[in-house]
Design an enzyme around this catalytic site. Structure first.
Site, PDB file in Angstrom:
ATOM      1  N   CYS A  40      25.053  13.246  52.888  1.00 23.88           N
ATOM      2  CA  CYS A  40      25.037  12.710  51.259  1.00 23.88           C
ATOM      3  C   CYS A  40      26.261  12.633  50.395  1.00 23.88           C
ATOM      4  O   CYS A  40      27.849  12.265  51.389  1.00 23.88           O
ATOM      5  CB  CYS A  40      24.420  14.014  50.644  1.00 23.88           C
ATOM      6  SG  CYS A  40      23.117  14.930  51.434  1.00 23.88           S
ATOM      7  N   ARG A  94      24.924   7.168  54.643  1.00 21.90           N
ATOM      8  CA  ARG A  94      25.718   8.924  54.687  1.00 21.90           C
ATOM      9  C   ARG A  94      24.619  10.303  54.656  1.00 21.90           C
ATOM     10  O   ARG A  94      25.042  11.011  55.141  1.00 21.90           O
ATOM     11  CB  ARG A  94      26.994   9.244  53.489  1.00 21.90           C
ATOM     12  CG  ARG A  94      27.650   8.441  53.165  1.00 21.90           C
ATOM     13  CD  ARG A  94      28.604   9.064  52.173  1.00 21.90           C
ATOM     14  NE  ARG A  94      28.671  10.708  52.135  1.00 21.90           N
ATOM     15  CZ  ARG A  94      30.342  11.110  52.659  1.00 21.90           C
ATOM     16  NH1 ARG A  94      30.883   9.754  53.590  1.00 21.90           N
ATOM     17  NH2 ARG A  94      30.386  12.321  53.118  1.00 21.90           N
ATOM     18  N   TRP A 105      21.305  13.670  52.821  1.00 24.02           N
ATOM     19  CA  TRP A 105      20.408  13.880  54.258  1.00 24.02           C
ATOM     20  C   TRP A 105      20.044  15.495  53.985  1.00 24.02           C
ATOM     21  O   TRP A 105      21.026  16.903  54.116  1.00 24.02           O
ATOM     22  CB  TRP A 105      21.958  13.582  55.014  1.00 24.02           C
ATOM     23  CG  TRP A 105      21.691  13.951  56.533  1.00 24.02           C
ATOM     24  CD1 TRP A 105      20.765  13.334  57.416  1.00 24.02           C
ATOM     25  CD2 TRP A 105      21.526  15.356  57.708  1.00 24.02           C
ATOM     26  NE1 TRP A 105      20.866  13.485  58.944  1.00 24.02           N
ATOM     27  CE2 TRP A 105      21.387  15.007  58.306  1.00 24.02           C
ATOM     28  CE3 TRP A 105      22.405  16.496  57.262  1.00 24.02           C
ATOM     29  CZ2 TRP A 105      21.794  16.326  59.404  1.00 24.02           C
ATOM     30  CZ3 TRP A 105      22.053  17.706  57.436  1.00 24.02           C
ATOM     31  CH2 TRP A 105      22.015  17.191  59.253  1.00 24.02           C
ATOM     32  N   ASN A 155      26.464  17.127  47.820  1.00 21.28           N
ATOM     33  CA  ASN A 155      26.598  17.039  48.779  1.00 21.28           C
ATOM     34  C   ASN A 155      27.460  18.426  50.065  1.00 21.28           C
ATOM     35  O   ASN A 155      28.256  19.301  48.938  1.00 21.28           O
ATOM     36  CB  ASN A 155      27.748  16.112  49.096  1.00 21.28           C
ATOM     37  CG  ASN A 155      28.148  15.690  50.221  1.00 21.28           C
ATOM     38  OD1 ASN A 155      27.561  16.673  51.630  1.00 21.28           O
ATOM     39  ND2 ASN A 155      29.242  15.081  50.526  1.00 21.28           N
ATOM     40  N   GLY A 156      26.228  19.629  50.661  1.00 22.56           N
ATOM     41  CA  GLY A 156      27.418  19.929  51.319  1.00 22.56           C
ATOM     42  C   GLY A 156      26.169  21.323  51.480  1.00 22.56           C
ATOM     43  O   GLY A 156      25.138  21.105  51.549  1.00 22.56           O
ATOM     44  N   GLU A 161      29.648   7.440  75.884  1.00 19.89           N
ATOM     45  CA  GLU A 161      29.188   6.315  75.540  1.00 19.89           C
ATOM     46  C   GLU A 161      28.600   5.443  75.378  1.00 19.89           C
ATOM     47  O   GLU A 161      27.426   5.748  74.307  1.00 19.89           O
ATOM     48  CB  GLU A 161      30.568   5.182  74.433  1.00 19.89           C
ATOM     49  CG  GLU A 161      30.720   4.606  73.602  1.00 19.89           C
ATOM     50  CD  GLU A 161      29.677   4.947  72.135  1.00 19.89           C
ATOM     51  OE1 GLU A 161      30.604   6.520  72.365  1.00 19.89           O
ATOM     52  OE2 GLU A 161      30.279   4.327  71.194  1.00 19.89           O
ATOM     53  N   LYS A 211      24.886   5.678  72.300  1.00 15.30           N
ATOM     54  CA  LYS A 211      24.594   5.140  71.376  1.00 15.30           C
ATOM     55  C   LYS A 211      23.232   4.778  71.682  1.00 15.30           C
ATOM     56  O   LYS A 211      22.117   4.125  70.931  1.00 15.30           O
ATOM     57  CB  LYS A 211      25.130   3.582  72.285  1.00 15.30           C
ATOM     58  CG  LYS A 211      26.561   3.060  71.864  1.00 15.30           C
ATOM     59  CD  LYS A 211      26.560   2.897  70.269  1.00 15.30           C
ATOM     60  CE  LYS A 211      27.045   3.518  69.231  1.00 15.30           C
ATOM     61  NZ  LYS A 211      28.498   4.576  69.149  1.00 15.30           N
ATOM     62  N   LYS A 262      25.727   9.308  59.251  1.00 16.63           N
ATOM     63  CA  LYS A 262      26.814   8.687  59.365  1.00 16.63           C
ATOM     64  C   LYS A 262      28.373   9.575  59.149  1.00 16.63           C
ATOM     65  O   LYS A 262      28.660   9.819  60.556  1.00 16.63           O
ATOM     66  CB  LYS A 262      27.429   7.662  58.398  1.00 16.63           C
ATOM     67  CG  LYS A 262      28.581   6.354  59.144  1.00 16.63           C
ATOM     68  CD  LYS A 262      28.517   5.613  60.055  1.00 16.63           C
ATOM     69  CE  LYS A 262      29.833   5.038  60.385  1.00 16.63           C
ATOM     70  NZ  LYS A 262      29.984   4.729  61.639  1.00 16.63           N
TER      71      LYS A 262
HETATM   72  C1  AGP Z   1      28.626   7.491  66.825  1.00 13.25           C
HETATM   73  O1  AGP Z   1      27.897   6.845  66.797  1.00 13.25           O
HETATM   74  C2  AGP Z   1      27.743   8.811  66.042  1.00 13.25           C
HETATM   75  N1  AGP Z   1      27.356   7.951  65.353  1.00 13.25           N
HETATM   76  C3  AGP Z   1      28.633  10.285  66.275  1.00 13.25           C
HETATM   77  O2  AGP Z   1      28.887  10.147  67.779  1.00 13.25           O
HETATM   78  C4  AGP Z   1      30.275   9.678  65.613  1.00 13.25           C
HETATM   79  O3  AGP Z   1      31.383   9.187  66.671  1.00 13.25           O
HETATM   80  C5  AGP Z   1      31.029  11.305  64.731  1.00 13.25           C
HETATM   81  O4  AGP Z   1      29.589  12.402  64.549  1.00 13.25           O
HETATM   82  C6  AGP Z   1      32.605  11.324  64.562  1.00 13.25           C
HETATM   83  O5  AGP Z   1      32.556  10.394  63.634  1.00 13.25           O
HETATM   84  P1  AGP Z   1      33.555  11.155  62.559  1.00 13.25           P
HETATM   85  O6  AGP Z   1      35.025   9.396  63.573  1.00 13.25           O
HETATM   86  O7  AGP Z   1      33.555   9.904  61.667  1.00 13.25           O
HETATM   87  O8  AGP Z   1      34.964  11.963  62.337  1.00 13.25           O
END
Ligand code: AGP
Length: 618
Positions: A2, A27, A76, A103-104, A487, A491, A613
């Site tokens: 959020c 977010r 979210w 948010n939370g 990774e 993706k 995010k």
């Molecule tokens: C990666 O593409 C993701 N969106 C996710 O795994 C992300 O790296 C993870 O949530 C950690 O986020 P941060 O680096 O903000 O802690």
């Protein structure tokens, strides 16, 4: 998760709020909403399920009055489906004069809701947040003192929250509270801002203050007051946001992700800047807080992180161990926190996070600190909670990363991890300084090599687009190539919604090879043929084993690897480098592959379904 934004000042509030929400939409994008108080003192709210464009269309249809105070939210969903009714803001009280965004998660909302229901309060949504709106409105109706009504309620809430409130009867003030969720103040001239992060207001001001844990903000156009939950006034140092608003815009690219992939030479260069001397030796002034004695006494490093950041940790581990000879273990933050790990004052916790707001990682470091460990953060966001709560911070200077899928933050995190490894090694002295400097000098060349990889991404993009109908893609790697494989798979899962797995190539015959059938796409990260541990021939054998069973192989290999082309249908070459540094290069074609495959499927690459995010709830 959020995004929240608040504003009070002379500008068009709606423009400030919508602009802020646009930058915070990463977010969460299940719904969006705003409330403003008009100059005649009326609270007006518009909210809509779906992305911000839906809210903008709603406001075009039902315009809002000009206003100089307001709050905005992009959601979210946690409690309650992403509907118009569950969208924030939520109104509180019989008269509906109070508007709240959150948010939370309010963990004790059921108990608080029961209390309100017993008094006859009716609810318009299924959210936990609405409870707080009614409670604050109820207290204000009793006392007529909004800040104290607000303070008396926030102390009753359990869980994680950033809450913003405005009230029709106090049209000059925005109140905010923060516990376990981010909140930053933007300081303007005759105007002030609140946001989940500085992106919310960076186009208006670069002066910012991070709000501490369990603090309340009383924000007016000409004043900002911060108090603890128990009423003590606190002051925080102001900081200057070091990136420009344009850095968080697409700048002509088809997506933020495409732009952020292309940003990587700069992200790596900026992360190295000022930290590597021209002779290849490393200086990390940021960790001066750790004395040479502390570093010599280190018995163990535990890297905590989630998702892509954890793969950065997996990759950094190879370098840190090899050069410093300190044992490193990498743990997912959420697993680490709940398994009673063995930690003492000679354990260094390295927490890696782009946002610095990932709740699982914050909980992990808080726990480790309680047990006496020192915490070093590798973080991309100035003023983030992780940075503030750690003993030292190595900032990755990747600039704002907006696309949900992490790209440039990862390559910057790997770079920072390697810098840390070289620095610790230089103090521990387990490896000759000349060897460390050789690696350091090679690290200095990485930005140029990253540019070279990016210039040649057409092939990865073509292959990605051609595989739009694939049901599953497998990734194989060995050594530092193994986390790269994981990774690559992550993706693809998050962007293209298809099954993808990354395996250690050596593990193949212990089970995963059973997945191989005719036409199965497999992307193999091939180690350098110059590798002293002879991993190259082993991976070539793995390729032969899967091809014999019908796999369609795409290899990511080093330029000059003459053997690999005879064994793979397609080979994407990346430049030669020190073998441990190769992930900074080999991961990039996998990013482009996933982006192209997702785009060919017509999906939203910047805002994939079900994700946000920053994961700011556990
Ligand atoms: C990666 O593409 C993701 N969106 C996710 O795994 C992300 O790296 C993870 O949530 C950690 O986020 P941060 O680096 O903000 O802690």
């Amino acid at each position: 998760m959020c995004g929240i934004v608040g504003y009070v000042g002379p500008k068009s509030t709606l423009d400030v709020l919508i602009g802020g929400l646009r930058r915070l939409e990463y977010r969460g994008y299940d719904s969006a909403g705003v409330s403003v108080i008009s100059p005649t003192g009326h609270l007006e709210t518009r909210k809509k399920a779906g992305k911000l464009v839906n809210l903008v269309a709603e406001i075009e249809e039902h315009p809002l009055p000009a206003a100089h105070i307001g709050i905005g939210h992009t959601r979210w969903a946690t409690h309650g489906a992403p509907t118009d009714g569950n969208a924030h803001p939520h109104l509180g009280g019989q008269t509906q004069k109070l508007s709240l965004i959150h948010n939370g998660i309010i963990e004790n909302f059921a108990e608080l809701k029961a209390e309100l229901l017993a008094e006859g309060t009716s609810f318009a949504s299924e959210t936990d947040s609405e409870v707080a709106a009614h409670l604050i409105a109820r207290e204000f109706e009793k006392t007529g003192d909004l800040p104290s009504a607000f303070a008396s309620v926030v102390v009753r809430l359990h869980g994680a929250f950033t809450i913003l409130v405005i009230h029709e009867d106090q049209p000059d003030v925005v109140l905010a509270a923060r516990r376990n969720a981010p909140l930053v103040i933007g300081l303007g001239d005759g105007e002030n801002f609140l946001g989940s992060d500085v992106a919310a207001f960076v186009e208006h001001t670069k002066r910012a203050i991070s709000v501490g844990q369990d603090e309340i903000v009383i924000l007016r156009a000409d004043s900002v007051e911060v108090r603890t939950f128990d009423g003590k006034t606190v002051t925080h140092e102001e900081f200057t946001v070091d990136w420009d608003a344009s850095a968080a815009s697409k700048g002509g690219w088809s997506s933020f992700m495409a732009k952020e992939i292309a940003d990587q030479p700069q992200a790596v260069a900026d992360t190295l800047m000022g930290r590597l001397n021209s002779d290849g030796s490393v200086r990390l002034a940021e960790i001066d807080g750790l004395s040479h004695e502390d570093i010599k006494n280190l018995e163990r490093i535990i890297i905590v992180a989630c998702g892509t950041a954890s793969y950065a940790g997996d990759i950094a581990k190879y370098g840190i161990e090899k050069w410093s000879r300190i044992p490193v273990q990498v743990e997912l933050s959420h697993e680490f926190r709940y398994r009673d790990p063995i930690i003492n004052k000679n354990t260094l916790i390295v927490a890696i996070s782009q946002s610095g707001e990932t709740m699982d990682t914050l909980m992990a470091i808080r726990y480790a600190k309680e047990l006496g460990a020192k915490v070093l953060a590798i973080c991309n966001t100035q003023g983030a909670t992780l940075a503030r709560e750690s003993d030292a911070v190595i900032y990755t200077h990747a600039g704002p990363e907006v696309a949900v899928a992490s790209t440039k933050a990862l390559t910057a995190q790997i770079t920072a991890g390697f810098l840390l490894g070289l620095f610790l090694a230089s103090i521990r002295g387990a490896v000759p300084a000349a060897e460390l400097q050789r690696v350091g000098l090679d690290l200095l060349k990485m930005p140029g090599r990253v540019s070279h990889v990016i210039e040649g991404l057409k092939q990865a993009e073509r292959l990605g687009a051609e595989m739009a109908n694939a049901k599953s893609v497998l990734f194989l790697g060995r050594n530092v190539g193994f986390p790269v494989a994981m990774e690559g798979a992550l993706k693809l899962k998050e962007l293209a919604y298809i099954h993808a797995e990354g395996f250690a190539a050596g593990e193949l015959k212990h089970g995963p090879i059973a997945l191989i059938e005719e036409g199965q796409p497999v992307i193999v990260i091939v180690p350098s043929p110059r590798d002293e541990d002879s991993l190259h021939p082993k991976v070539i054998s793995n390729i032969q084993e899967i091809r014999a069973r019908g796999a369609k192989v795409i290899a990511i290999a080093e330029e000059g690897d003459n053997q690999v082309s005879s064994y793979a249908e397609n080979v994407i070459f990346v430049p030669e480098c020190e073998t441990l540094l190769a992930p900074i290069l080999t991961v990039i074609p996998l990013q482009a592959f996933a982006l192209a495959l997702s785009t060919a499927k017509g999906l939203d690459v910047d805002q994939p379904r079900n994700l946000a995010k920053s994961v700011t709830v556990e």
